[in-house]
Design an enzyme around this catalytic site. Structure first.
Site, PDB file in Angstrom:
ATOM      1  N   GLU A   1      35.878  47.866  37.817  1.00 48.88           N
ATOM      2  CA  GLU A   1      37.125  47.188  37.449  1.00 48.88           C
ATOM      3  C   GLU A   1      38.294  47.907  38.125  1.00 48.88           C
ATOM      4  OE1 GLU A   1      37.787  46.320  33.227  1.00 48.88           O
ATOM      5  OE2 GLU A   1      39.878  46.942  33.453  1.00 48.88           O
TER       6      GLU A   1
ATOM      7  N   ARG B   1      39.635  39.703  34.349  1.00 47.37           N
ATOM      8  CA  ARG B   1      40.188  40.834  35.109  1.00 47.37           C
ATOM      9  C   ARG B   1      40.410  40.486  36.577  1.00 47.37           C
ATOM     10  NH1 ARG B   1      40.765  41.352  30.914  1.00 47.37           N
ATOM     11  NH2 ARG B   1      39.924  42.831  29.422  1.00 47.37           N
TER      12      ARG B   1
ATOM     13  N   SER C   1      38.738  51.299  31.265  1.00 47.55           N
ATOM     14  CA  SER C   1      37.358  50.924  31.599  1.00 47.55           C
ATOM     15  C   SER C   1      37.156  50.994  33.100  1.00 47.55           C
ATOM     16  CB  SER C   1      37.064  49.506  31.110  1.00 47.55           C
ATOM     17  OG  SER C   1      37.017  49.508  29.698  1.00 47.55           O
TER      18      SER C   1
HETATM   19  C1  LIG Z   1      43.934  54.394  28.435  1.00 51.36           C
HETATM   20  C2  LIG Z   1      43.827  53.115  29.221  1.00 51.36           C
HETATM   21  C3  LIG Z   1      43.480  51.948  28.566  1.00 51.36           C
HETATM   22  C4  LIG Z   1      43.378  50.756  29.275  1.00 51.36           C
HETATM   23  N1  LIG Z   1      43.037  49.615  28.602  1.00 51.36           N
HETATM   24  C5  LIG Z   1      42.976  48.449  29.270  1.00 51.36           C
HETATM   25  C6  LIG Z   1      42.640  47.246  28.566  1.00 51.36           C
HETATM   26  O1  LIG Z   1      42.420  47.223  27.374  1.00 51.36           O
HETATM   27  N2  LIG Z   1      42.582  46.090  29.296  1.00 51.36           N
HETATM   28  C7  LIG Z   1      42.826  46.054  30.631  1.00 51.36           C
HETATM   29  O2  LIG Z   1      42.781  44.974  31.215  1.00 51.36           O
HETATM   30  N3  LIG Z   1      43.142  47.189  31.319  1.00 51.36           N
HETATM   31  C8  LIG Z   1      43.220  48.370  30.677  1.00 51.36           C
HETATM   32  N4  LIG Z   1      43.533  49.515  31.360  1.00 51.36           N
HETATM   33  C9  LIG Z   1      43.708  49.453  32.832  1.00 51.36           C
HETATM   34  C10 LIG Z   1      45.160  49.281  33.309  1.00 51.36           C
HETATM   35  O3  LIG Z   1      46.054  49.779  32.342  1.00 51.36           O
HETATM   36  C11 LIG Z   1      45.521  47.840  33.612  1.00 51.36           C
HETATM   37  O4  LIG Z   1      44.671  47.323  34.610  1.00 51.36           O
HETATM   38  C12 LIG Z   1      46.989  47.714  34.069  1.00 51.36           C
HETATM   39  O5  LIG Z   1      47.371  46.394  33.969  1.00 51.36           O
HETATM   40  C13 LIG Z   1      47.239  48.191  35.491  1.00 51.36           C
HETATM   41  O6  LIG Z   1      48.655  48.222  35.726  1.00 51.36           O
HETATM   42  P1  LIG Z   1      49.290  49.313  36.711  1.00 51.36           P
HETATM   43  O7  LIG Z   1      50.753  49.029  36.834  1.00 51.36           O
HETATM   44  O8  LIG Z   1      48.934  50.674  36.301  1.00 51.36           O
HETATM   45  O9  LIG Z   1      48.570  48.929  38.078  1.00 51.36           O
HETATM   46  P2  LIG Z   1      48.009  49.919  39.204  1.00 51.36           P
HETATM   47  O10 LIG Z   1      46.842  50.675  38.692  1.00 51.36           O
HETATM   48  O11 LIG Z   1      49.126  50.687  39.803  1.00 51.36           O
HETATM   49  O12 LIG Z   1      47.484  48.845  40.267  1.00 51.36           O
HETATM   50  C14 LIG Z   1      46.401  47.985  39.971  1.00 51.36           C
HETATM   51  C15 LIG Z   1      46.241  46.974  41.108  1.00 51.36           C
HETATM   52  O13 LIG Z   1      47.356  46.094  41.134  1.00 51.36           O
HETATM   53  C16 LIG Z   1      48.056  46.174  42.368  1.00 51.36           C
HETATM   54  N5  LIG Z   1      49.493  46.091  42.037  1.00 51.36           N
HETATM   55  C17 LIG Z   1      50.191  46.852  41.157  1.00 51.36           C
HETATM   56  N6  LIG Z   1      51.466  46.424  41.066  1.00 51.36           N
HETATM   57  C18 LIG Z   1      51.579  45.356  41.902  1.00 51.36           C
HETATM   58  C19 LIG Z   1      52.649  44.468  42.255  1.00 51.36           C
HETATM   59  N7  LIG Z   1      53.875  44.581  41.726  1.00 51.36           N
HETATM   60  N8  LIG Z   1      52.387  43.473  43.148  1.00 51.36           N
HETATM   61  C20 LIG Z   1      51.146  43.333  43.695  1.00 51.36           C
HETATM   62  N9  LIG Z   1      50.111  44.152  43.429  1.00 51.36           N
HETATM   63  C21 LIG Z   1      50.326  45.141  42.532  1.00 51.36           C
HETATM   64  C22 LIG Z   1      47.634  47.491  42.991  1.00 51.36           C
HETATM   65  O14 LIG Z   1      47.692  47.428  44.406  1.00 51.36           O
HETATM   66  C23 LIG Z   1      46.207  47.623  42.483  1.00 51.36           C
HETATM   67  O15 LIG Z   1      45.333  46.872  43.297  1.00 51.36           O
HETATM   68  C24 LIG Z   1      43.633  50.730  30.673  1.00 51.36           C
HETATM   69  C25 LIG Z   1      43.987  51.922  31.325  1.00 51.36           C
HETATM   70  C26 LIG Z   1      44.089  53.107  30.617  1.00 51.36           C
HETATM   71  C27 LIG Z   1      44.493  54.363  31.351  1.00 51.36           C
END
Ligand SMILES: Cc1cc2nc3c(=O)[nH]c(=O)nc-3n(C[C@H](O)[C@H](O)[C@H](O)COP(=O)(O)OP(=O)(O)OC[C@H]3O[C@@H](n4cnc5c(N)ncnc54)[C@H](O)[C@@H]3O)c2cc1C
Length: 304
Positions: free
Chosen positions: A296, A176, A226
């Site tokens: 996380e 992660r 998580s």
């Molecule tokens: C129901 C559910 C299930 C999930 N299951 C998992 C799982 O199984 N495994 C897992 O790893 N995660 C899981 N997650 C967490 C999440 O989905 C992941 O971490 C996902 O990859 C985050 O992507 P996001 O676009 O929403 O990022 P955001 O939440 O918008 O941002 C996350 C971080 O990345 C940075 N960021 C975002 N986009 C960029 C960019 N283009 N350039 C630079 N920095 C950036 C942000 O500043 C922040 O620090 C889950 C979440 C939910 C709600």
């Protein structure tokens, strides 16, 4: 407001994709978060560079978000400019066995694209929300795999607005984590290396993973997946469960009774509720097992 000058300037550059005092609760899967002073959605790297230059001129802080599925935003909101890399920047193309996605493309859209092109690799990601930009920053993973192993190259923009790129090695993927959690850089595009695989096999794996998620995760309530990382060799959910914390509530935030490492929003939960619950979990788990749980999820708009 000095910022309204920036708002006007941005609105000229990218009409319809800039908002003032935009509730962040609309942009996080927890449905929590106060207003972003200014939020803008660039459609490409060039526009992004211009935005960064404008914000820099006004000495405004910038926060990048994707789909907000791993984000706790404070009730006070976020000062400065929130750059949302989302559907304005979400194209996906194919080049041989490689998939090239703009950072705002949803991970699910890329996984579907791969399946249709009969390319394997993304099966593990079935059910993970969010954009590929966010997924690469987080090295999102499940089912024993994570996105880092598929990455060939990442295109980025630095805080000065200059493009640069990183190879998989240079991304320093870990559990992660990636180098982007330690240095600035906004992802604009990701190239993934996949391998040929028959569509029905891909489909079966993805259906299995999805079914498992539906059975074990509280998907009926807003959540952020998580909350804590798993400590080495253990599971954060198991520790929280064995500490007897399932179901504990702080305001409308509740530790899920289905999956102890999920905090759900029962309706009107605030960021303070979630933060208080997280603090309680860390304290009780530390007292009970001597294990320090590391969040996380990322936090934005908090004092420290
Ligand atoms: C129901 C559910 C299930 C999930 N299951 C998992 C799982 O199984 N495994 C897992 O790893 N995660 C899981 N997650 C967490 C999440 O989905 C992941 O971490 C996902 O990859 C985050 O992507 P996001 O676009 O929403 O990022 P955001 O939440 O918008 O941002 C996350 C971080 O990345 C940075 N960021 C975002 N986009 C960029 C960019 N283009 N350039 C630079 N920095 C950036 C942000 O500043 C922040 O620090 C889950 C979440 C939910 C709600």
């Amino acid at each position: 407001l000095a910022e309204s000058g920036l708002f006007r300037e941005l609105n000229r550059l990218m009409p319809g994709r800039v908002r003032q005092n935009e509730p962040m609760s609309r942009h996080t899967t927890w449905r929590i978060g106060g207003p972003a002073e200014i939020m803008a959605e660039p459609c490409d790297g060039e526009e992004l560079s211009l935005m960064l230059a404008m914000a820099k001129k006004e000495a405004l802080p910038c926060l990048v978000i994707g789909a907000g599925s791993n984000l706790l935003v404070s009730d006070a909101g976020v000062r400065g400019l929130v750059i949302k890399i989302g559907k304005a920047m979400a194209g996906i193309t194919l080049r041989g066995n490689e998939i090239i996605g703009a950072a705002g493309a949803k991970l699910a859209a890329v996984a579907t694209f791969a399946r249709e092109a009969e390319l394997g690799g993304f099966e593990f990601s079935a059910g993970i929300p969010g954009t590929i930009g966010g997924a690469v920053v987080m090295n999102a993973g499940a089912n024993g795999d994570s996105i880092g192993i598929l990455v060939k190259e990442v295109a980025l923009i630095d805080p000065e607005g200059n493009p640069f790129s990183k190879t998989r090695q240079e991304m320093e993927f870990g559990y992660r984590s990636s180098v982007l959690q330690r240095m600035p850089g906004i992802i604009t595009q990701v190239t993934f290396s996949c391998h040929g695989r028959e569509k029905p096999l891909i489909q079966d794996d993805m259906a299995d993973y999805l079914a498992r998620r539906k059975a074990t995760q509280p998907l009926g309530y807003p959540n952020a997946g998580s909350v804590f990382k798993n400590p080495p060799g253990d599971s954060a959910g198991r520790l929280i469960d064995e500490a007897g914390l399932k179901g504990l509530r702080e305001g409308d935030a509740q530790i899920s009774t289905l999956h102890a490492n999920f905090i759900i929003n029962l309706g009107q939960a605030t960021a303070d509720d979630v933060a208080a619950l997280m603090a309680k979990i860390r304290m009780v788990v530390y007292d009970r097992f001597g294990v320090e749980l590391i969040p996380e999820i990322h936090m934005a708009g908090f004092e420290d």
